[in-house]
Design a protein around this motif. Structure first.
Motif, PDB file in Angstrom:
ATOM      1  N   TRP A   1      47.549  33.458  30.684  1.00  0.00           N
ATOM      2  CA  TRP A   1      46.301  33.664  29.948  1.00  0.00           C
ATOM      3  C   TRP A   1      46.543  33.613  28.450  1.00  0.00           C
ATOM      4  O   TRP A   1      47.522  34.146  27.949  1.00  0.00           O
ATOM      5  CB  TRP A   1      45.688  35.017  30.308  1.00  0.00           C
TER       6      TRP A   1
ATOM      7  N   GLU B   1      40.581  39.445  34.985  1.00  0.00           N
ATOM      8  CA  GLU B   1      41.209  38.153  35.220  1.00  0.00           C
ATOM      9  C   GLU B   1      41.401  37.822  36.702  1.00  0.00           C
ATOM     10  O   GLU B   1      41.684  36.682  37.044  1.00  0.00           O
ATOM     11  CB  GLU B   1      42.551  38.070  34.484  1.00  0.00           C
TER      12      GLU B   1
ATOM     13  N   THR C   1      39.005  37.809  38.749  1.00  0.00           N
ATOM     14  CA  THR C   1      37.772  37.113  39.104  1.00  0.00           C
ATOM     15  C   THR C   1      37.556  36.043  38.049  1.00  0.00           C
ATOM     16  O   THR C   1      37.177  36.347  36.926  1.00  0.00           O
ATOM     17  CB  THR C   1      36.572  38.092  39.109  1.00  0.00           C
ATOM     18  N   TYR C   2      37.823  34.796  38.406  1.00  0.00           N
ATOM     19  CA  TYR C   2      37.803  33.726  37.414  1.00  0.00           C
ATOM     20  C   TYR C   2      37.100  32.487  37.952  1.00  0.00           C
ATOM     21  O   TYR C   2      36.870  32.353  39.143  1.00  0.00           O
ATOM     22  CB  TYR C   2      39.234  33.352  37.011  1.00  0.00           C
TER      23      TYR C   2
ATOM     24  N   THR D   1      37.416  28.241  37.789  1.00  0.00           N
ATOM     25  CA  THR D   1      38.441  27.231  37.537  1.00  0.00           C
ATOM     26  C   THR D   1      37.805  25.856  37.405  1.00  0.00           C
ATOM     27  O   THR D   1      36.795  25.557  38.031  1.00  0.00           O
ATOM     28  CB  THR D   1      39.525  27.243  38.639  1.00  0.00           C
TER      29      THR D   1
ATOM     30  N   TYR E   1      41.496  27.860  33.794  1.00  0.00           N
ATOM     31  CA  TYR E   1      40.795  29.035  34.311  1.00  0.00           C
ATOM     32  C   TYR E   1      40.091  29.728  33.157  1.00  0.00           C
ATOM     33  O   TYR E   1      40.542  29.691  32.021  1.00  0.00           O
ATOM     34  CB  TYR E   1      41.788  30.019  34.947  1.00  0.00           C
ATOM     35  N   ILE E   2      38.972  30.407  33.454  1.00  0.00           N
ATOM     36  CA  ILE E   2      38.271  31.231  32.476  1.00  0.00           C
ATOM     37  C   ILE E   2      37.842  32.507  33.180  1.00  0.00           C
ATOM     38  O   ILE E   2      37.442  32.491  34.343  1.00  0.00           O
ATOM     39  CB  ILE E   2      37.069  30.500  31.841  1.00  0.00           C
ATOM     40  N   ALA E   3      37.964  33.638  32.455  1.00  0.00           N
ATOM     41  CA  ALA E   3      37.600  34.936  33.017  1.00  0.00           C
ATOM     42  C   ALA E   3      37.152  35.861  31.896  1.00  0.00           C
ATOM     43  O   ALA E   3      37.481  35.652  30.730  1.00  0.00           O
ATOM     44  CB  ALA E   3      38.794  35.563  33.744  1.00  0.00           C
TER      45      ALA E   3
END
Length: 68
Positions: A6, A36, A38-39, A41, A29-31
């Motif tokens: 990250w 983190e 639960t992200y 993709t 990925y983004i959260a």
């Protein structure tokens, strides 16, 4: 869960902080920072574009919290 590296969080004024990351295969990925596990993709390029648009203020309406 893939091993994700990250980046530092991006925090908008008065809004959630978001993080983008990559895995060893180059997937993006983004959260929400602190959540983190639960992200979303997508490709790194797509997520980088999303973050740039957020930083440019193009998505502020998506970042507003609602208490209702």
């Amino acid at each position: 869960m893939p091993e994700i590296t990250w980046e530092d969080p991006f925090c908008g004024t008065g809004n959630n902080c978001f993080r983008i990351g990559t895995d060893l295969n180059g997937n993006g990925y983004i959260a929400v920072s602190g959540q983190e596990d639960t992200y979303l993709t997508d490709t790194r390029e797509a997520l980088t574009t999303l973050i740039r648009d957020i930083k440019a203020g193009k998505a502020d309406h998506l970042l507003q919290r609602s208490d209702g």
